[in-house]
Structure formats: C-alpha cells, structure tokens
Design a protein around this motif. Structure first.
Motif, PDB file in Angstrom:
ATOM      1  N   UNK A 172      -6.733   0.511   3.117  1.00  0.00           N
ATOM      2  CA  UNK A 172      -7.574   0.983   2.000  1.00  0.00           C
ATOM      3  C   UNK A 172      -6.861   1.970   1.077  1.00  0.00           C
ATOM      4  N   UNK A 173      -5.968   2.787   1.634  1.00  0.00           N
ATOM      5  CA  UNK A 173      -5.219   3.720   0.787  1.00  0.00           C
ATOM      6  C   UNK A 173      -4.345   2.969  -0.213  1.00  0.00           C
ATOM      7  N   UNK A 174      -3.673   1.920   0.249  1.00  0.00           N
ATOM      8  CA  UNK A 174      -2.791   1.158  -0.631  1.00  0.00           C
ATOM      9  C   UNK A 174      -3.597   0.339  -1.635  1.00  0.00           C
ATOM     10  N   UNK A 231      -7.665   2.695  -8.525  1.00  0.00           N
ATOM     11  CA  UNK A 231      -8.883   3.481  -8.322  1.00  0.00           C
ATOM     12  C   UNK A 231      -8.634   4.977  -8.519  1.00  0.00           C
ATOM     13  N   UNK A 232      -7.448   5.459  -8.135  1.00  0.00           N
ATOM     14  CA  UNK A 232      -7.114   6.865  -8.385  1.00  0.00           C
ATOM     15  C   UNK A 232      -6.970   7.105  -9.890  1.00  0.00           C
ATOM     16  N   UNK A 233      -6.326   6.161 -10.552  1.00  0.00           N
ATOM     17  CA  UNK A 233      -6.122   6.269 -11.995  1.00  0.00           C
ATOM     18  C   UNK A 233      -7.458   6.311 -12.735  1.00  0.00           C
ATOM     19  N   UNK A 278     -14.130   3.734  -3.084  1.00  0.00           N
ATOM     20  CA  UNK A 278     -14.063   2.465  -3.831  1.00  0.00           C
ATOM     21  C   UNK A 278     -13.184   1.464  -3.091  1.00  0.00           C
ATOM     22  N   UNK A 279     -12.059   1.957  -2.579  1.00  0.00           N
ATOM     23  CA  UNK A 279     -11.123   1.090  -1.856  1.00  0.00           C
ATOM     24  C   UNK A 279     -11.713   0.614  -0.535  1.00  0.00           C
ATOM     25  N   UNK A 280     -12.426   1.493   0.148  1.00  0.00           N
ATOM     26  CA  UNK A 280     -13.061   1.112   1.413  1.00  0.00           C
ATOM     27  C   UNK A 280     -14.080  -0.001   1.200  1.00  0.00           C
ATOM     28  N   UNK A 281     -14.848   0.135   0.143  1.00  0.00           N
ATOM     29  CA  UNK A 281     -15.842  -0.914  -0.174  1.00  0.00           C
ATOM     30  C   UNK A 281     -15.145  -2.216  -0.543  1.00  0.00           C
ATOM     31  N   UNK A 282     -14.042  -2.102  -1.271  1.00  0.00           N
ATOM     32  CA  UNK A 282     -13.292  -3.289  -1.695  1.00  0.00           C
ATOM     33  C   UNK A 282     -12.744  -4.041  -0.480  1.00  0.00           C
ATOM     34  N   UNK A 310     -16.859   3.982   4.940  1.00  0.00           N
ATOM     35  CA  UNK A 310     -17.142   5.108   4.046  1.00  0.00           C
ATOM     36  C   UNK A 310     -16.333   6.300   4.556  1.00  0.00           C
ATOM     37  N   UNK A 311     -16.165   7.329   3.738  1.00  0.00           N
ATOM     38  CA  UNK A 311     -15.279   8.431   4.124  1.00  0.00           C
ATOM     39  C   UNK A 311     -15.911   9.527   4.982  1.00  0.00           C
ATOM     40  N   UNK A 312     -17.142   9.326   5.450  1.00  0.00           N
ATOM     41  CA  UNK A 312     -17.833  10.372   6.211  1.00  0.00           C
ATOM     42  C   UNK A 312     -17.344  10.439   7.661  1.00  0.00           C
TER      43      UNK A 312
END
Length: 331
Positions: free
Chosen positions: A45-47, A54-56, A245-249, A290-292
């Motif tokens: 997910x980070x990549x 998504x960071x941009x 956003x990446x996790x959902x993707x 999710x990030x929780x």
C-alpha cells in the motif's frame, strides 16, 4: 506617452490581477522524509500511494529511503535523519522504556499480521508443527517482531523454542536467506518474496504462515517523534489520508493490478512473483484496510513481546498510539 499608457493600461491591470491570484492558488508542497525498515512487497500500500500520486494529491512530496533494519530505522528517526519511520511498533516501546523525553508515536498502521513464512528444507506433504521438535530452526533477530511472533506461534503449538529445537537467532536480518541456502538449518523463517523464490528454485518449501497463526498485531506502522507531529500536524494528517486512499485501493483491486502498480519498486523481481506474494498476503489479511491501530492489536503485540521475554515494560495504548489522526482520515 499618455496614449501608450492608455493602451497598455488594461493589459497591465489584467497582469496585476492574475499574478496574485496565481500565487494564492499555488499550495506549498512539503517534503516528508520516510525511512522504511526494508524494501518489501509486504508494504505494497505504501508503494501504491507513491505510484498513484496519492501523496501528491495531498500536497506532499515523500522522500523514501530504505534503512535495512529496525535499529538503523529508529536511529534515523531519533537523529532527525527521517521525519517518519515505517517499522514494527515494538520499536516505539523500546524507545519509550529507555526514558525518551520525545516519545515515538504510532499514527498509521500499514500491516496487521506477521509477514513471515515457515520454510522447510525438505518437502513435507502433511506438515504439523511438532515436526520442528529436535530440528534446527533458523529464526530472525532476537528482539525483532518476526522472531517474537515466531516464538509466540511455536509456544502456541506446544513447542519450547529453547529446549524443543535448536534455535539460531544471531544471524543478521539480511543474511538469513543466504545462511539457509548455504545449508544452515532444517527450517527457516522468511519474508516474501524470498520464501516463494526459494520454493520456485527448490531451495525450500513453504509449509506454514506465521501471520495466519499469530493473529492481528500492529506489525508495521508509520510513526514519528511527538515533537514532529506537534509541529507538522497538517502534514501528518495529509500523509495518513494518502495511506488510507492506498489501503482502499489495494483492498478493492486484484493482486495482479497491485503488482503492476508497484512493479517499478521491484525492478529485479518477476512480476508474476510479485502477484503471487500480494495474493498470499491479501488472502491472510496482512494488509490493513484502514490506518487505525486499535487497543486489541496493541495488547496482542505486548502479549507476544511478553511471551518472548522482550517486553521492557507494559505501555498503555493511549501513550504511544494516536488513533485520532487515522479516524479523521477515514471520515
């Protein structure tokens, strides 16, 4: 002269209006320096967040560097060589136990299971955990999350790591695969894609998953020093939104689509192998959706550390975990 000014006047006025508007509309991009503990498909997910921009989208530029090991990653963070670290949550407990005046806070979870697999030198059709008894087990570094999760799972299956097998845990993280390949150990604990590569090359065979056995745990999280988070609250919020956003993707796309997306980060790895690894991690729920980082996972982490004799002191969830940022991100 007057005629020239009269003619140029409307044009000058337009330019004077446009320039301030353009300046107001341009949002400043902040760079966030991230130190990842290793380069791993486990962190897909980070990549994806980087590859998909998504960071941009959040107005951030992420400067990612691989620091190869928990100790080196935390050193980079604590010495201000990085703003954010992607590493096991246990490291924040170690830092806190040493009496840090600027504790490291976990703010976004990336993976929620152990990411290692048990690999046997010989092919075993009907594996049972008691087959490790009397064997040589090449584990991971003492005090690291992979080794602690490994010992936790062994004990869960009635195996005493100290007396029921020969446990080797003094091999450096990066050298564990080569040590096994050169003949050390009957079983080894490996991350992907090494485990699958070994299986493909006939060097070993995946017989079990430590992630499936150890349950949900904050295995890898994004963390930062408390001082950084206070000074850069907006940036941390934006960073967490991008990760979500990446996790959902990743959760809503196939292993093949994810593999194609992160391929540039693993140029020397067969794309089909990347897909296989992602599929395996998705099937066992390794990627957090999710990030929780919830309290139950935090307690499981400390249980695993305690079982391994590596918990310096028990630390409550609200001291080293900030869930408000992640909760805000998913709203």
């Amino acid at each position: 002269m007057f005629k020239l000014l009269k003619t140029a006047g409307p044009l000058l006025l337009s330019l004077l209006l446009i320039v301030p508007l353009a300046a107001c509309g341009k949002e400043e991009v902040q760079t966030v320096r991230v130190a990842e503990v290793t380069r791993s498909i486990f962190y897909a997910p980070q990549y994806v967040a980087l590859a998909k921009g998504f960071f941009k989208e959040e107005g951030l530029k992420v400067d990612l560097k691989t620091t190869w090991g928990g100790d080196k990653t935390m050193t980079a963070l604590l010495s201000n060589g990085a703003d954010v670290a992607l590493v096991g949550s246990e490291t924040s407990i170690y830092v806190y136990a040493r009496g840090s005046s600027d504790p490291v806070i976990n703010f976004a979870q990336l993976t929620q299971t152990d990411g290692t697999f048990l690999v046997s030198r010989e092919k075993i059709d009907n594996f049972t955990w008691d087959q490790l008894k009397g064997k040589t087990f090449l584990g991971q570094r003492k005090g690291g999350m992979p080794q602690m999760a490994g010992e936790f799972v062994l004990k869960k299956h009635g195996i005493d790591p100290k007396s029921d097998l020969k446990l080797i845990q003094n091999v450096d993280f990066a050298n564990v695969p080569s040590a096994f390949a050169s003949g050390t150990g009957d079983f080894v604990q490996l991350f992907e894609p090494t485990a699958s590569i070994f299986e493909k090359e006939g060097k070993g065979y995946i017989v079990a998953s430590f992630g499936a056995e150890s349950g949900h745990v904050p295995y890898t999280t994004f963390m930062a020093k408390q001082s950084f988070m206070k000074k850069n609250k907006e940036a941390v919020d934006k960073f967490t939104r991008a990760i979500y956003k990446a996790q959902k993707w990743v959760d809503s796309h196939s292993a093949k689509e994810t593999a194609e997306t992160i391929k540039p980060f693993f140029k020397d790895t067969d794309p089909k192998l990347i897909e296989t690894v992602i599929s395996r991690y998705k099937e066992q729920g390794s990627f957090a959706t999710d990030p929780i980082l919830d309290e139950k996972e935090w307690k499981n982490l400390q249980n695993i550390m305690g079982e391994a004799g590596e918990l310096p002191k028990e630390v409550s969830h609200d001291i080293l975990v900030n869930t408000e940022i992640a909760k805000k991100a998913i709203k």
